[in-house]
Design a protein around this motif. Structure first.
Motif, PDB file in Angstrom:
ATOM      1  N   UNK A 136      49.054 -24.819 -45.500  1.00 23.83           N
ATOM      2  CA  UNK A 136      49.807 -25.900 -46.447  1.00 23.83           C
ATOM      3  C   UNK A 136      49.657 -25.313 -47.843  1.00 23.83           C
ATOM      4  N   UNK A 137      48.211 -25.222 -48.016  1.00 24.80           N
ATOM      5  CA  UNK A 137      48.112 -24.911 -49.532  1.00 24.80           C
ATOM      6  C   UNK A 137      48.977 -23.453 -49.821  1.00 24.80           C
ATOM      7  N   UNK A 138      48.620 -22.535 -48.800  1.00 24.35           N
ATOM      8  CA  UNK A 138      49.274 -21.440 -49.283  1.00 24.35           C
ATOM      9  C   UNK A 138      50.953 -21.585 -49.606  1.00 24.35           C
ATOM     10  N   UNK A 139      51.372 -22.448 -48.565  1.00 23.73           N
ATOM     11  CA  UNK A 139      52.885 -22.788 -48.692  1.00 23.73           C
ATOM     12  C   UNK A 139      53.278 -23.343 -49.964  1.00 23.73           C
ATOM     13  N   UNK A 140      52.430 -24.469 -50.470  1.00 18.87           N
ATOM     14  CA  UNK A 140      52.524 -25.006 -51.691  1.00 18.87           C
ATOM     15  C   UNK A 140      52.685 -24.082 -52.781  1.00 18.87           C
ATOM     16  N   UNK A 168      58.048 -22.087 -47.290  1.00 17.05           N
ATOM     17  CA  UNK A 168      58.502 -23.485 -46.330  1.00 17.05           C
ATOM     18  C   UNK A 168      57.783 -23.144 -45.027  1.00 17.05           C
ATOM     19  N   UNK A 169      58.150 -21.626 -44.584  1.00 13.32           N
ATOM     20  CA  UNK A 169      57.530 -21.295 -42.926  1.00 13.32           C
ATOM     21  C   UNK A 169      55.993 -21.724 -43.034  1.00 13.32           C
ATOM     22  N   UNK A 177      60.670 -15.995 -51.322  1.00 13.69           N
ATOM     23  CA  UNK A 177      59.547 -16.522 -51.533  1.00 13.69           C
ATOM     24  C   UNK A 177      59.635 -18.037 -51.023  1.00 13.69           C
ATOM     25  N   UNK A 178      60.600 -18.487 -51.585  1.00 15.73           N
ATOM     26  CA  UNK A 178      60.757 -20.149 -51.226  1.00 15.73           C
ATOM     27  C   UNK A 178      60.908 -20.203 -49.426  1.00 15.73           C
ATOM     28  N   UNK A 194      56.191 -12.242 -38.489  1.00 19.08           N
ATOM     29  CA  UNK A 194      57.244 -12.585 -39.397  1.00 19.08           C
ATOM     30  C   UNK A 194      56.964 -12.843 -40.846  1.00 19.08           C
ATOM     31  N   UNK A 195      55.908 -13.723 -41.070  1.00 15.64           N
ATOM     32  CA  UNK A 195      55.643 -14.014 -42.526  1.00 15.64           C
ATOM     33  C   UNK A 195      54.845 -12.929 -43.012  1.00 15.64           C
ATOM     34  N   UNK A 196      54.310 -12.139 -42.494  1.00 18.73           N
ATOM     35  CA  UNK A 196      53.676 -10.741 -43.125  1.00 18.73           C
ATOM     36  C   UNK A 196      54.934  -9.979 -43.739  1.00 18.73           C
ATOM     37  N   UNK A 197      55.835  -9.718 -42.694  1.00 22.49           N
ATOM     38  CA  UNK A 197      56.904  -8.980 -43.119  1.00 22.49           C
ATOM     39  C   UNK A 197      57.738  -9.483 -44.224  1.00 22.49           C
TER      40      UNK A 197
END
Length: 140
Positions: free
Chosen positions: A72-76, A36-37, A31-32, A120-123
């Motif tokens: 950015x919001x999703x990442x935070x 970050x991605x 998740x971290x 990649x992020x979806x997986x």
């Protein structure tokens, strides 16, 4: 005979505790990583990186800067949920699943801009959801 049964139950309990801890740590780290991605993806889009290209007929077309701020919001949020999982916060499990699911939708809509990154992020989000959903913390 009861001593053997008690020992077996204690070993089984210890093994399950270890697996639960390993699963939670793994999901937290993933998740971290996803957070970050997403942050890097968003920053790249906000800075108008020339890596991103979208066709003119894209239905979910937002300005690249808007997509950047969405990521950015999703990442935070993903990083906050990941830190919550690391600390064992009760709210973190449900929050992590919901935010990872929203991240999947966001990255699906982002596919035309950067397909390999989105896949990649979806997986990784799918693995996070599976890890968090299947983890059953054991109480002493």
């Amino acid at each position: 005979m009861t001593h053997t049964t008690e020992t077996h139950n204690e070993q089984d309990h210890t093994l399950r505790q270890g697996l639960a801890a390993g699963t939670s740590i793994g999901a937290s780290i993933l998740l971290l990583t996803v957070g970050a991605l997403s942050l890097l993806e968003g920053i790249s889009a906000v800075l108008d990186d020339e890596v991103f290209v979208a066709g003119p007929e894209y239905v979910y077309a937002f300005d690249l800067t808007t997509w950047g701020w969405i990521h950015i919001v999703l990442g935070v949020l993903l990083v906050i949920a990941g830190l919550g999982l690391v600390t064992g916060a009760g709210w973190a499990r449900a929050t992590a699943i919901v935010i990872a699911a929203v991240s999947i939708v966001g990255n699906f809509l982002w596919l035309p801009y950067y397909p390999w990154w989105s896949i990649l992020v979806i997986a990784l989000n799918v693995v996070v959801i599976w890890g968090v959903a299947t983890w059953r913390p054991l109480r002493d």
